[in-house]
Motif scaffolding. Structure first.
Motif, PDB file in Angstrom:
ATOM      1  N   ALA A  39      -2.526   3.642   3.198  1.00 46.47           N
ATOM      2  CA  ALA A  39      -1.543   4.831   2.926  1.00 46.47           C
ATOM      3  C   ALA A  39      -2.353   5.702   2.027  1.00 46.47           C
ATOM      4  CB  ALA A  39      -0.378   4.344   2.084  1.00 46.47           C
ATOM      5  N   PRO A  89       1.896   6.054   5.432  1.00 41.67           N
ATOM      6  CA  PRO A  89       0.929   5.099   5.810  1.00 41.67           C
ATOM      7  C   PRO A  89      -0.088   5.495   6.922  1.00 41.67           C
ATOM      8  CG  PRO A  89       3.219   4.794   6.974  1.00 41.67           C
ATOM      9  CD  PRO A  89       3.048   5.905   5.940  1.00 41.67           C
ATOM     10  N   THR A 112       0.774  -1.283   0.066  1.00 43.58           N
ATOM     11  CA  THR A 112      -0.101   0.200  -0.127  1.00 43.58           C
ATOM     12  C   THR A 112       0.953   1.189   0.131  1.00 43.58           C
ATOM     13  OG1 THR A 112      -0.058  -0.122   2.525  1.00 43.58           O
ATOM     14  CG2 THR A 112      -1.878  -1.048   1.106  1.00 43.58           C
ATOM     15  N   GLU A 113       1.809   1.383   0.814  1.00 47.34           N
ATOM     16  CA  GLU A 113       2.674   2.671   1.054  1.00 47.34           C
ATOM     17  C   GLU A 113       3.428   2.742  -0.351  1.00 47.34           C
ATOM     18  OE1 GLU A 113       6.206   4.877   3.778  1.00 47.34           O
ATOM     19  OE2 GLU A 113       5.140   2.946   4.294  1.00 47.34           O
ATOM     20  N   GLU A 170      -3.611   4.278   9.758  1.00 45.87           N
ATOM     21  CA  GLU A 170      -4.128   3.251  10.538  1.00 45.87           C
ATOM     22  C   GLU A 170      -5.688   3.605  10.504  1.00 45.87           C
ATOM     23  OE1 GLU A 170      -2.119   3.215  14.177  1.00 45.87           O
ATOM     24  OE2 GLU A 170      -0.169   2.752  13.325  1.00 45.87           O
ATOM     25  N   TYR A 192      -6.294   7.491  -1.318  1.00 44.59           N
ATOM     26  CA  TYR A 192      -5.953   6.494  -0.366  1.00 44.59           C
ATOM     27  C   TYR A 192      -5.908   4.928  -0.950  1.00 44.59           C
ATOM     28  CZ  TYR A 192      -7.376   9.286   3.586  1.00 44.59           C
ATOM     29  OH  TYR A 192      -7.516  10.505   4.526  1.00 44.59           O
ATOM     30  N   SER A 227      -4.025  -2.815   6.184  1.00 41.15           N
ATOM     31  CA  SER A 227      -2.841  -1.619   5.964  1.00 41.15           C
ATOM     32  C   SER A 227      -3.393  -0.583   5.173  1.00 41.15           C
ATOM     33  CB  SER A 227      -1.530  -2.304   5.300  1.00 41.15           C
ATOM     34  OG  SER A 227      -1.953  -2.701   4.106  1.00 41.15           O
TER      35      SER A 227
END
Length: 236
Positions: free
Chosen positions: A168, A147, A126-127, A149, A182, A166
């Motif tokens: 980001a 990232p 994801t990042e 949460e 996102y 997960s």
């Protein structure tokens, strides 16, 4: 003697009278016959002369007049008009097909980034994926990725976003640009549809008080989810 002379004289007078009477009768008969014959000739001649004048031609010879019959004019045969050969239809020139616009050229900024996400989602986290998207040539501003949460996320009006393992965010460095994106990774791909619906229901195109985004675009590949609110295009 005198008596004899008187008788003779009377006889001679009677004879002379008889002779005169016969002479007169003969003349009268001749005259009457002449008159009758003359009348007969005149009556017979006059109609003959009239007939001859009508029937005789200029030459003086007698000709029977016959009705002259002129031959009836036969209608000329008009040539039958042969159907003209119509020129064969030439195939219409088909308009040249203009080259279709490439998917990238026809898409808005949000769809361009979604297409980029779908190409790279299966090979990146994801990042890393968020950093690749912010570097897309369609992005004309300075931006970055980091990232996130579960909990309160920018653009969702105080609603807590949960259900991902997960995530980001990628966004511009300055807040005056109505852009935020996102990338999420879920535990199960089966939860993708419900997760995307929750994002749409809580998103606000005007999360930034100063400006408003033009579009909201979402998508997914496997258990990865893409979400962005942005202008349809960016000026350099």
């Amino acid at each position: 003697m005198k008596k004899i002379l008187t008788i003779l004289l009377a006889l001679s007078m009677l004879a002379s009278l008889a002779a005169c009477g016969n002479k007169d009768n003969g003349e009268t008969n001749v005259d009457n016959e002449t008159i009758v014959e003359t009348g007969t000739l005149e009556e017979n001649v006059e109609p003959e002369e009239v007939v001859e004048q009508e029937e005789k031609p200029a030459t003086g010879e007698k000709e029977d007049k016959k009705p002259v019959t002129t031959p009836s004019a036969k209608p000329e045969k008009t040539p039958e008009a042969k159907p003209e050969k119509t020129p064969e239809a030439t195939p219409e020139a088909k308009p040249e097909k203009t080259p279709e616009a490439t998917p990238e050229a026809a898409k808005t900024l949000g769809n361009t980034l979604l297409a980029d996400f779908k190409q790279k989602a299966s090979s990146m986290g994801t990042e890393e994926l968020a950093n690749a998207l912010i570097a897309n040539p369609a992005i004309k501003f300075m931006g970055g990725a980091m990232p996130v949460e579960e909990g309160l996320l920018s653009g969702f009006d105080g609603a807590e976003i949960k259900g991902f393992k997960s995530g980001a965010v990628f966004m511009p460095m300055i807040g005056s640009i109505p852009f935020i994106g996102y990338v999420f990774e879920l535990e199960n791909a089966a939860d993708v549809s419900g997760f995307i619906s929750n994002l749409k229901n809580n998103a606000n195109l005007r999360w930034n008080i100063c400006v408003t985004a033009d579009e909201m675009v979402t998508g997914s590949v496997g258990n990865k989810v893409f979400f962005v609110m942005c202008p349809t295009s960016l000026e350099e």
